[in-house]
Design a protein around this motif. Structure first.
Motif, PDB file in Angstrom:
ATOM      1  N   MET A 189       0.824  -1.218   0.000  1.00  0.00           N
ATOM      2  CA  MET A 189       0.000   0.000   0.000  1.00  0.00           C
ATOM      3  C   MET A 189       0.852   1.260   0.000  1.00  0.00           C
ATOM      4  SD  MET A 189      -3.246  -0.978   2.370  1.00  0.00           S
ATOM      5  CE  MET A 189      -4.418  -2.207   1.777  1.00  0.00           C
ATOM      6  N   ILE A 190       1.971   1.217   0.722  1.00  0.00           N
ATOM      7  CA  ILE A 190       2.878   2.375   0.712  1.00  0.00           C
ATOM      8  C   ILE A 190       3.399   2.605  -0.702  1.00  0.00           C
ATOM      9  CG2 ILE A 190       5.083   3.259   1.545  1.00  0.00           C
ATOM     10  CD1 ILE A 190       4.571   1.624   4.125  1.00  0.00           C
ATOM     11  N   TRP A 191       3.788   1.519  -1.367  1.00  0.00           N
ATOM     12  CA  TRP A 191       4.333   1.652  -2.719  1.00  0.00           C
ATOM     13  C   TRP A 191       3.268   2.130  -3.698  1.00  0.00           C
ATOM     14  CZ3 TRP A 191       9.229   2.034  -3.657  1.00  0.00           C
ATOM     15  CH2 TRP A 191       9.677   1.998  -4.972  1.00  0.00           C
ATOM     16  N   GLN A 192       2.042   1.630  -3.568  1.00  0.00           N
ATOM     17  CA  GLN A 192       0.949   2.102  -4.437  1.00  0.00           C
ATOM     18  C   GLN A 192       0.749   3.605  -4.275  1.00  0.00           C
ATOM     19  OE1 GLN A 192      -2.827  -0.065  -4.625  1.00  0.00           O
ATOM     20  NE2 GLN A 192      -1.792  -1.843  -3.736  1.00  0.00           N
ATOM     21  N   ASN A 193       0.718   4.066  -3.020  1.00  0.00           N
ATOM     22  CA  ASN A 193       0.523   5.496  -2.780  1.00  0.00           C
ATOM     23  C   ASN A 193       1.714   6.312  -3.268  1.00  0.00           C
ATOM     24  OD1 ASN A 193      -2.021   6.341  -0.981  1.00  0.00           O
ATOM     25  ND2 ASN A 193      -1.433   4.259  -0.433  1.00  0.00           N
ATOM     26  N   ARG A 194       2.899   5.758  -3.131  1.00  0.00           N
ATOM     27  CA  ARG A 194       4.075   6.459  -3.645  1.00  0.00           C
ATOM     28  C   ARG A 194       4.001   6.617  -5.162  1.00  0.00           C
ATOM     29  NH1 ARG A 194       9.336   5.772  -5.539  1.00  0.00           N
ATOM     30  NH2 ARG A 194      10.805   7.276  -4.646  1.00  0.00           N
ATOM     31  N   GLN A 195       3.587   5.556  -5.852  1.00  0.00           N
ATOM     32  CA  GLN A 195       3.453   5.632  -7.303  1.00  0.00           C
ATOM     33  C   GLN A 195       2.365   6.624  -7.703  1.00  0.00           C
ATOM     34  OE1 GLN A 195       6.444   4.223  -7.618  1.00  0.00           O
ATOM     35  NE2 GLN A 195       5.726   3.473  -9.598  1.00  0.00           N
ATOM     36  N   GLN A 196       1.279   6.651  -6.958  1.00  0.00           N
ATOM     37  CA  GLN A 196       0.209   7.623  -7.248  1.00  0.00           C
ATOM     38  C   GLN A 196       0.719   9.051  -7.110  1.00  0.00           C
ATOM     39  OE1 GLN A 196      -3.278   6.894  -4.882  1.00  0.00           O
ATOM     40  NE2 GLN A 196      -3.607   4.832  -5.703  1.00  0.00           N
ATOM     41  N   ILE A 197       1.463   9.297  -6.034  1.00  0.00           N
ATOM     42  CA  ILE A 197       1.987  10.647  -5.803  1.00  0.00           C
ATOM     43  C   ILE A 197       2.951  11.041  -6.918  1.00  0.00           C
ATOM     44  CG2 ILE A 197       3.453  12.016  -4.254  1.00  0.00           C
ATOM     45  CD1 ILE A 197       2.219  10.292  -1.947  1.00  0.00           C
ATOM     46  N   ARG A 229       2.809   9.976  -9.983  1.00  0.00           N
ATOM     47  CA  ARG A 229       1.996  10.241 -11.182  1.00  0.00           C
ATOM     48  C   ARG A 229       1.375  11.633 -11.125  1.00  0.00           C
ATOM     49  NH1 ARG A 229      -1.664   5.152 -10.791  1.00  0.00           N
ATOM     50  NH2 ARG A 229      -3.023   6.309 -12.229  1.00  0.00           N
ATOM     51  N   VAL A 230       0.944  12.044  -9.935  1.00  0.00           N
ATOM     52  CA  VAL A 230       0.407  13.408  -9.787  1.00  0.00           C
ATOM     53  C   VAL A 230       1.516  14.420 -10.067  1.00  0.00           C
ATOM     54  CG1 VAL A 230      -0.648  15.063  -8.208  1.00  0.00           C
ATOM     55  CG2 VAL A 230      -1.333  12.662  -8.126  1.00  0.00           C
ATOM     56  N   GLU A 231       2.714  14.134  -9.567  1.00  0.00           N
ATOM     57  CA  GLU A 231       3.855  15.014  -9.848  1.00  0.00           C
ATOM     58  C   GLU A 231       4.075  15.155 -11.351  1.00  0.00           C
ATOM     59  OE1 GLU A 231       7.368  15.220  -6.585  1.00  0.00           O
ATOM     60  OE2 GLU A 231       7.136  13.296  -7.600  1.00  0.00           O
ATOM     61  N   HIS A 232       4.009  14.031 -12.048  1.00  0.00           N
ATOM     62  CA  HIS A 232       4.194  14.053 -13.500  1.00  0.00           C
ATOM     63  C   HIS A 232       3.123  14.906 -14.170  1.00  0.00           C
ATOM     64  CE1 HIS A 232       5.220  12.683 -17.509  1.00  0.00           C
ATOM     65  NE2 HIS A 232       3.946  12.327 -17.701  1.00  0.00           N
ATOM     66  N   LEU A 233       1.881  14.792 -13.695  1.00  0.00           N
ATOM     67  CA  LEU A 233       0.785  15.585 -14.270  1.00  0.00           C
ATOM     68  C   LEU A 233       1.005  17.077 -14.035  1.00  0.00           C
ATOM     69  CD1 LEU A 233      -2.341  13.415 -13.306  1.00  0.00           C
ATOM     70  CD2 LEU A 233      -1.313  13.682 -15.570  1.00  0.00           C
ATOM     71  N   THR A 234       1.500  17.428 -12.836  1.00  0.00           N
ATOM     72  CA  THR A 234       1.727  18.853 -12.548  1.00  0.00           C
ATOM     73  C   THR A 234       2.888  19.409 -13.370  1.00  0.00           C
ATOM     74  OG1 THR A 234       3.146  18.276 -10.671  1.00  0.00           O
ATOM     75  CG2 THR A 234       0.825  18.652 -10.208  1.00  0.00           C
ATOM     76  N   GLN A 235       3.875  18.557 -13.633  1.00  0.00           N
ATOM     77  CA  GLN A 235       4.980  18.994 -14.489  1.00  0.00           C
ATOM     78  C   GLN A 235       4.532  19.126 -15.939  1.00  0.00           C
ATOM     79  OE1 GLN A 235       7.895  15.981 -13.730  1.00  0.00           O
ATOM     80  NE2 GLN A 235       8.318  16.672 -11.630  1.00  0.00           N
ATOM     81  N   GLN A 236       3.620  18.251 -16.328  1.00  0.00           N
ATOM     82  CA  GLN A 236       3.095  18.275 -17.699  1.00  0.00           C
ATOM     83  C   GLN A 236       2.237  19.508 -17.929  1.00  0.00           C
ATOM     84  OE1 GLN A 236       0.140  15.240 -18.673  1.00  0.00           O
ATOM     85  NE2 GLN A 236       1.373  14.662 -20.460  1.00  0.00           N
TER      86      GLN A 236
END
Length: 724
Positions: free
Chosen positions: A285-293, A295-302
Motif C-alpha cells: 500500500m505504501i508503494w501504491q501510494n508512492r506511485q500515485q503521488i 503520477r500526480v507530480e508528473h501531471l503537474t509537471q506536464q
C-alpha cells in the motif's frame, strides 16, 4: 443508527476526520437522513473483488435511491421544501455517479462506516481512564485487518480520483491545443480579403472567447482536484504511518521481546508468517501510494498551474519515502539469534530475514549480509549515529552471506551456518568489571535496493540488549522463575513463598511480606558482583548452583513436590518441631553452592525427653553421581515421613535402585554402597549445626575409596574396617 449517534459526539481532530469522509461523492446529509437504513445493510457481504457481486451492489444502490426519494417525498413545510429539493438532487447525483459502477458505492460506504467505527472506538478508549485496548489477540488482529481494509478503500479512492484527474487534464490539454489552433487561424486572417476576414474573425473570436473562459474555469477545477487529491493522500499516509506503528513498533517489538525471553527460558517467540503478511500489505500500500503521488507530480509537471499543490506534493514525497524507509529498516530482523555466549574457534549459526523482501522485489538483486562483532561502547555509538570508523572488536570467519528468496514460503533470508569467532579484542578493564560482564554484540549489515535502484537503504539489524544497572524485584522474579522452569524443564515454578525466600537472601532481609519487596530494586552488583553476607559467592552463583543440581539429579523429585528447597535453617526447624519424630524435609544449603541438605526432627541423645532438628551435611552433584537421593533416603532408617506427613516409601521408593542379591558372573556378589549416619553426640556437628559426613561414616565415599585400592589392601581394610 447507534454508530451515527456516537459519531456526532466526536470532537476536535476526530470530528474533522469524520467530516472529511463526506463530499460530492457521498453527501453528509445522505448519511444523516438515511443513518438507520445505511447501518442496517449487509455491506460486508459484498466482495469488492468479485464482479459477480455487482448485482448485489446494484440492488443496494437502487435501495439507497428509493430511500432518498421516499425521504424527500415526506418533507413538509417551508424548510421541508428546500430539503425535498436537496434530497431529490442527491438521489439523481448518486444514481448518475454509481449506476455504471455500483461496487464503488459499496466501497465508499464501507470505508465511511469502518472509519467512523475506528474514530468512535479511539475516542471511547481515550475518554475512559484505565480502559486501554483489550489484550486479546483475535481482537487486535481484527482491528489491524479492519484498518487494512480501510486503507485499501482509501487507496482505491485516490486511484479513481487520479484517473479522473488525468482524463480531465488530457481533455484540458486538447482544448488548450484547440485554443492555440484558433489563435493561429486568427493570425493567418491578415492575408485574406477584408470582407471574408471580418466574417471569419467574428466566428473565431467567439469560439476563442468561449474556450478561454472554459479553460480558465477548468484550470481552477484541475487545481482544486489536485489539492483535494493531495489532502486525501495526506490522510492515507497518516493512517499508513499509524498502522505501521502498530505492526512494527508494537507487534514486531513484542515478537523481538519474546525472542529475547525465549533465550532465557521463556516460551517460543512464535512464527513470523502473520507479521510478514502484515508488513507485505503495508509495503504494497505504501508503494501504491508512492506511485500515485509520483503520477500526480508528473501531471503537474506536464501542466503547471500556479498554486499550493507543488509544496504539498514535495511534503508527500518526503513523507512516503520516510515511511517506506522506516518499514524496510525495521523489518530487517534476526530470525535466529546467535548464542548468548560465544567461544573462540567454535562454530555457531544465525539467520537474518527481510520481512518485505519478496513484496518489494529486493531479491531481484540479491543483497549480501555481513556480520561483525562490536563492543557495547561501539554499539551505543552506532545507535547515536556516531562514526565508529567501521571498527570491530574481533574477527568472525564465514561472516558474509547472500540473501536467498524461497519461492514456496515467500521469504528472503540469509542463513549463516558456519560462523566462528576467530579472535576477540577486549577492552581495557580498569574498573571492577570482570571478563564475564563485558558485553559484545553481533552486528548484521546489508544494503537493499527498492524499485530498480530507485531507493537504496543501508540497514543494520541488531539493537543490542540493554542491561540496566538495576531492576524492580518483581521483574527479576519473573526472569528467575522463567529461567528455573526452563532449565529444570518443569511446569512447577517458583511459588510466592520461594520468591520471598529469595528476596530475603538477596536483600539480607527478614520480612516475610511479599508486598515489602514490590517496589524494591536490585542492582547488578547485588545480583552477581557482591558476595552474600558471610559467603564467598554471589546471589546468582547460589541460585545457578541450585538450578544445576536440580536439572542434573533432582528434577523428578521437584516435579513430585518432594523438595521444598527454598527454606533457611530456622524455617525448617520451626516447621519440623511440630511434627512427629522422623519427619524430614529437603532444603537447599545456605553455605554451599549447589548443595541440598536433609533436615529431620528426632530425640536429643544428650538430653532425655528433648527433641531437636538435625541437618545433614549438604549433598552436591558429586555425591549424587555416586548414589541417588532416593537411595540415600532409603538407606537412612531414622527418616520416616516426608514433611508434612507422607511415608517416605510412597514418595521415593519408585526411584530407588533395586537391591542386587544374586550372584553374577563367576559367583561373586556385587558390592553395594549405602548411606549411614552415626549419631552419638553433638560433637559431630560443624559450626553451622550440620553433620560432617567425614566424621559420621559416609559409607558412599568410603566404599568409593575402598574400591579404588589394590585388591590386597581392600581385604586387609575389610577385615578391620568399620562395617565388619
Amino acid at each position: 443508527m447507534a454508530l451515527w449517534i456516537q459519531a456526532q459526539q466526536l470532537q476536535g481532530d476526530a470530528l474533522h476526520q469524520m467530516q472529511s469522509l463526506y463530499g460530492q461523492h457521498f453527501p453528509i446529509e445522505v448519511r444523516h437522513y438515511l443513518a438507520q437504513w445505511l447501518e442496517a445493510q449487509l455491506w460486508d457481504a459484498i466482495d469488492l473483488e468479485n464482479q459477480q457481486d455487482e448485482f448485489k451492489a446494484k440492488r443496494l444502490l437502487d435501495g439507497l435511491i428509493q430511500e432518498l426519494q421516499r425521504k424527500a417525498e415526506h418533507q413538509m413545510g417551508e424548510d421541508g421544501f428546500l430539503l425535498k429539493i436537496k434530497l431529490g438532487h442527491y438521489a439523481t447525483q448518486l444514481k448518475s455517479s454509481y449506476d455504471p459502477c455500483p461496487l464503488e458505492l459499496v466501497r465508499c460506504v464501507k470505508h465511511i462506516l469502518y472509519t467512523e467505527q475506528r474514530l468512535v472506538k479511539e475516542a471511547s478508549n481515550a475518554s475512559s481512564p484505565g480502559s486501554g485496548p483489550v489484550d486479546g489477540t483475535p481482537q487486535r488482529y481484527q482491528q489491524i485487518n479492519q484498518t487494512f481494509e480501510e486503507l485499501r478503500v482509501m487507496t482505491q479512492d485516490t486511484e479513481n480520483d487520479l484517473r479522473k484527474l488525468q482524463h480531465s487534464q488530457e481533455y484540458f490539454i486538447i482544448q488548450y491545443q484547440e485554443s492555440l489552433r484558433i489563435q493561429a487561424q486568427l493570425s493567418s486572417l491578415a492575408s485574406i480579403p477584408p470582407a471574408e476576414r471580418v466574417q471569419r474573425e467574428s466566428g473565431l473570436q467567439s469560439r476563442k472567447s468561449t474556450l478561454e473562459a472554459w479553460l480558465t474555469r477548468e484550470a481552477n477545477t484541475l487545481q482544486k482536484y489536485r489539492q483535494e487529491l493531495a489532502e486525501k493522500h495526506q490522510r492515507t499516509l497518516a493512517l499508513l504511518r499509524k498502522q505501521q506503528t502498530v505492526i512494527v513498533d508494537d507487534e514486531l517489538i513484542q515478537w523481538k521481546r519474546r525472542q529475547q525471553l525465549a533465550g532465557n527460558g521463556g516460551p517460543s517467540e512464535g512464527g513470523l508468517d502473520i507479521l510478514q503478511a502484515w508488513c507485505e500489505k503495508l509495503a504494497d500500500m505504501i508503494w501504491q501510494n508512492r506511485q500515485q503521488i509520483r503520477r500526480v507530480e508528473h501531471l503537474t509537471q506536464q501542466l503547471p498551474i500556479p498554486g499550493p499543490t507543488e509544496e504539498l506534493l514535495t511534503d508527500l514525497n518526503a513523507t512516503v519515502t520516510d515511511i517506506i524507509s522506516a518499514l524496510v529498516t525495521s523489518t530487517f530482523i534476526i530470525e535466529k539469534q546467535p548464542p548468548q555466549v560465544l567461544k573462540t574457534q567454535t562454530k555457531f549459526s544465525a539467520t537474518v530475514r527481510l520481512l518485505v523482501g519478496g513484496k518489494l522485489n529486493v531479491h531481484m538483486n540479491p543483497p549480501q549480509v555481513k556480520a561483525t562483532i562490536i563492543s557495547e561502547q561501539q554499539a551505543k555509538a552506532l545507535l547515536k549515529n556516531e562514526n565508529t570508523r567501521n571498527d570491530s572488536s574481533g574477527e568472525i570467519l564465514n561472516n558474509n552471506c547472500v540473501m536467498e528468496y524461497h519461492q514456496t514460503t515467500g521469504t528472503l533470508s540469509a542463513h549463516f551456518r558456519t560462523m566462528s569467532l576467530k579472535r576477540i579484542k577486549r577492552s581495557d578493564r580498569r574498573g571492577a568489571e570482570s571478563v564475564t560482564e563485558e558485553k559484545f554484540t553481533v552486528l548484521f549489515e546489508s544494503q537493499f535496493s527498492v524499485g530498480g535502484n530507485e531507493l537504496v537503504f543501508h540497514v543494520k539489524g541488531r539493537v543490542p540488549f540493554v542491561v540496566p544497572d538495576k531492576v524492580l524485584w518483581p521483574q527479576l522474579c519473573e526472569a528467575l522463575n522463567m529461567k528455573y522452569k526452563s532449565e529444570v524443564q518443569s511446569d512447577r515454578g517458583l511459588s510466592e513463598d520461594n520468591l520471598v525466600f529469595l528476596a530475603q537472601k538477596a536483600f539480607s532481609s527478614s520480612s516475610n511480606n511479599t508486598e515489602d519487596y514490590c517496589n524494591m530494586t536490585i542492582t547488578w552488583s547485588q545480583f552477581n558482583r557482591e558476595s552474600l553476607p558471610g559467603r564467598n559467592f554471589t546471589f546468582w552463583q547460589w541460585f545457578d548452583g541450585v538450578i544445576e543440581l536440580m536439572k542434573k539429579h533432582l528434577k523428578s523429585h521437584w516435579n513430585d513436590g518432594a523438595i521444598l528447597g527454598f527454606l533457611n535453617k530456622q524455617q525448617a526447624q520451626d516447621m519440623l518441631m511440630s511434627k512427629p519424630n522422623g519427619t524430614f524435609l529437603l532444603r537447599f544449603s545456605d553455605s554451599e553452592i549447589g548443595g541440598i541438605t536433609i533436615a529431620w526432627v528426632a530425640e536429643n541423645p544428650n538430653k532425655a525427653g528433648e527433641r531437636m532438628v538435625w541437618n545433614l551435611m549438604p549433598f552436591t552433584t558429586k555425591d549424587f553421581s555416586i548414589r541417588s537421593l532416593a537411595d540415600r533416603i532409603s538407606d537412612l532408617n531414622h527418616l520416616l515421613f516426608l514433611y508434612p506427613s507422607q511415608p517416605k516409601e510412597e514418595v521415593f521408593s519408585r526411584y530407588c535402585t533395586p537391591p542386587n542379591s544374586k550372584a553374577v558372573g563367576d559367583g561373586y556378589v556385587k558390592p553395594e554402597i549405602k548411606q549411614v549416619v552415626k549419631v552419638e553426640n553433638d560433637s559431630m556437628l560443624d559450626t553451622e549445626g550440620e553433620f560432617d559426613l567425614d566424621e559420621t561414616m559416609d559409607m558412599a565415599r568410603q566404599v568409593e575409596e575402598f574400591l579404588r585400592q589394590p585388591m590386597e589392601t581392600q581385604w586387609n581394610e575389610r577385615l578391620s574396617g568399620p562395617w565388619q
